[in-house]
Design a protein around this motif. Sequence first.
Motif, PDB file in Angstrom:
ATOM      1  N   HIS A   1      24.254 101.391 -25.770  1.00  0.00           N
ATOM      2  CA  HIS A   1      22.964 100.717 -25.912  1.00  0.00           C
ATOM      3  C   HIS A   1      22.992  99.345 -25.246  1.00  0.00           C
ATOM      4  CE1 HIS A   1      19.060  99.878 -27.673  1.00  0.00           C
ATOM      5  NE2 HIS A   1      19.531  98.720 -28.109  1.00  0.00           N
ATOM      6  N   LYS A   2      24.124  98.630 -25.392  1.00  0.00           N
ATOM      7  CA  LYS A   2      24.250  97.302 -24.785  1.00  0.00           C
ATOM      8  C   LYS A   2      24.240  97.402 -23.254  1.00  0.00           C
ATOM      9  CE  LYS A   2      27.347  94.392 -26.427  1.00  0.00           C
ATOM     10  NZ  LYS A   2      27.073  93.108 -27.054  1.00  0.00           N
ATOM     11  N   THR A   3      24.959  98.385 -22.720  1.00  0.00           N
ATOM     12  CA  THR A   3      24.992  98.518 -21.253  1.00  0.00           C
ATOM     13  C   THR A   3      23.622  98.922 -20.717  1.00  0.00           C
ATOM     14  OG1 THR A   3      25.860 100.756 -21.539  1.00  0.00           O
ATOM     15  CG2 THR A   3      27.455  99.026 -21.036  1.00  0.00           C
ATOM     16  N   GLN A   4      22.909  99.782 -21.457  1.00  0.00           N
ATOM     17  CA  GLN A   4      21.565 100.189 -21.033  1.00  0.00           C
ATOM     18  C   GLN A   4      20.614  98.985 -21.014  1.00  0.00           C
ATOM     19  OE1 GLN A   4      20.693 103.234 -19.913  1.00  0.00           O
ATOM     20  NE2 GLN A   4      18.711 102.309 -19.423  1.00  0.00           N
ATOM     21  N   LYS A   5      20.683  98.144 -22.053  1.00  0.00           N
ATOM     22  CA  LYS A   5      19.864  96.924 -22.103  1.00  0.00           C
ATOM     23  C   LYS A   5      20.205  95.999 -20.944  1.00  0.00           C
ATOM     24  CE  LYS A   5      17.152  96.746 -25.761  1.00  0.00           C
ATOM     25  NZ  LYS A   5      15.724  96.532 -25.640  1.00  0.00           N
ATOM     26  N   GLY A   6      21.520  95.886 -20.635  1.00  0.00           N
ATOM     27  CA  GLY A   6      21.963  95.037 -19.528  1.00  0.00           C
ATOM     28  C   GLY A   6      21.416  95.504 -18.199  1.00  0.00           C
ATOM     29  N   LYS A   7      21.410  96.832 -17.989  1.00  0.00           N
ATOM     30  CA  LYS A   7      20.873  97.389 -16.743  1.00  0.00           C
ATOM     31  C   LYS A   7      19.372  97.118 -16.633  1.00  0.00           C
ATOM     32  CE  LYS A   7      24.277 101.078 -16.329  1.00  0.00           C
ATOM     33  NZ  LYS A   7      24.519 102.516 -16.474  1.00  0.00           N
ATOM     34  N   THR A   8      18.668  97.256 -17.770  1.00  0.00           N
ATOM     35  CA  THR A   8      17.226  96.992 -17.776  1.00  0.00           C
ATOM     36  C   THR A   8      16.946  95.537 -17.433  1.00  0.00           C
ATOM     37  OG1 THR A   8      16.947  98.660 -19.514  1.00  0.00           O
ATOM     38  CG2 THR A   8      15.132  97.137 -19.190  1.00  0.00           C
ATOM     39  N   LYS A   9      17.729  94.633 -17.982  1.00  0.00           N
ATOM     40  CA  LYS A   9      17.518  93.209 -17.720  1.00  0.00           C
ATOM     41  C   LYS A   9      17.903  92.839 -16.295  1.00  0.00           C
ATOM     42  CE  LYS A   9      17.864  91.463 -22.417  1.00  0.00           C
ATOM     43  NZ  LYS A   9      18.470  90.457 -23.288  1.00  0.00           N
ATOM     44  N   ALA A  10      18.892  93.564 -15.720  1.00  0.00           N
ATOM     45  CA  ALA A  10      19.303  93.270 -14.336  1.00  0.00           C
ATOM     46  C   ALA A  10      18.183  93.597 -13.362  1.00  0.00           C
ATOM     47  CB  ALA A  10      20.560  94.069 -13.987  1.00  0.00           C
ATOM     48  N   LEU A  11      17.327  94.551 -13.702  1.00  0.00           N
ATOM     49  CA  LEU A  11      16.206  94.925 -12.834  1.00  0.00           C
ATOM     50  C   LEU A  11      15.081  93.896 -12.868  1.00  0.00           C
ATOM     51  CD1 LEU A  11      15.989  98.732 -13.698  1.00  0.00           C
ATOM     52  CD2 LEU A  11      16.844  97.712 -11.571  1.00  0.00           C
ATOM     53  N   ARG A  12      15.143  92.943 -13.762  1.00  0.00           N
ATOM     54  CA  ARG A  12      14.069  91.949 -13.909  1.00  0.00           C
ATOM     55  C   ARG A  12      14.201  90.778 -12.933  1.00  0.00           C
ATOM     56  NH1 ARG A  12      14.254  91.437 -20.435  1.00  0.00           N
ATOM     57  NH2 ARG A  12      13.619  93.561 -20.910  1.00  0.00           N
ATOM     58  N   GLY A  13      15.190  90.807 -12.089  1.00  0.00           N
ATOM     59  CA  GLY A  13      15.418  89.696 -11.168  1.00  0.00           C
ATOM     60  C   GLY A  13      14.325  89.562 -10.113  1.00  0.00           C
ATOM     61  N   LYS A  14      14.495  88.599  -9.194  1.00  0.00           N
ATOM     62  CA  LYS A  14      13.523  88.386  -8.135  1.00  0.00           C
ATOM     63  C   LYS A  14      13.581  89.554  -7.144  1.00  0.00           C
ATOM     64  CE  LYS A  14      12.578  83.575  -7.957  1.00  0.00           C
ATOM     65  NZ  LYS A  14      12.164  82.512  -7.076  1.00  0.00           N
ATOM     66  N   VAL A  15      12.437  89.873  -6.607  1.00  0.00           N
ATOM     67  CA  VAL A  15      12.336  90.962  -5.637  1.00  0.00           C
ATOM     68  C   VAL A  15      12.426  90.384  -4.234  1.00  0.00           C
ATOM     69  CG1 VAL A  15      10.883  92.861  -4.834  1.00  0.00           C
ATOM     70  CG2 VAL A  15      10.871  92.224  -7.240  1.00  0.00           C
ATOM     71  N   ASP A  16      13.330  90.953  -3.389  1.00  0.00           N
ATOM     72  CA  ASP A  16      13.456  90.497  -1.997  1.00  0.00           C
ATOM     73  C   ASP A  16      12.411  91.205  -1.153  1.00  0.00           C
ATOM     74  OD1 ASP A  16      15.616  88.875  -2.560  1.00  0.00           O
ATOM     75  OD2 ASP A  16      17.074  90.493  -2.287  1.00  0.00           O
ATOM     76  N   VAL A  17      11.633  90.436  -0.404  1.00  0.00           N
ATOM     77  CA  VAL A  17      10.578  91.010   0.416  1.00  0.00           C
ATOM     78  C   VAL A  17      10.946  90.969   1.880  1.00  0.00           C
ATOM     79  CG1 VAL A  17       8.147  90.887   1.048  1.00  0.00           C
ATOM     80  CG2 VAL A  17       8.873  90.306  -1.258  1.00  0.00           C
TER      81      VAL A  17
END
Length: 137
Positions: free
Chosen positions: A121-137
């Motif tokens: 559960h902790k690793t899944q939450k970590g992966k979800t939060k890692a996707l919240r970063g800035k988007v490179d355009v």
Amino acid sequence: MLKLSNAVEIAEWEIEITQIRAQGAGGQNVNKVASAVHLRFDVQNSALPPFYKQRLMALQDRRISKEGVIIIKAQSFRTLELNKNDALERLKELIQEAVKVQKARRATRPSKSARRKRVDHKTQKGKTKALRGKVDV
């Protein structure tokens, strides 16, 4: 008589009940009528069994003085009789709570599957939060 259990009772002469004026707002009637109750019960000089006395004296409660006098103030109701009954009931509850034997806690450990689920559960939450970063355009 205040009955605590089948074998233990508190006699009326051991409990000192005084009438006092209630505090707080309430209009002219509050200033004239002494409807609040001050209940005093001396644990050390009572006829309670020694086990009850020990448990009450060991209790960390602001209503019990160092000398072993329980002081309860009841002013919730408008009538003296209801306040008196309320104070006696609260005294009874206090004494019964003090002599109640707590069940011993057994130390337990989480199972292997519970620990694995927690980490997943902790690793899944970590992966979800890692996707919240800035988007490179």
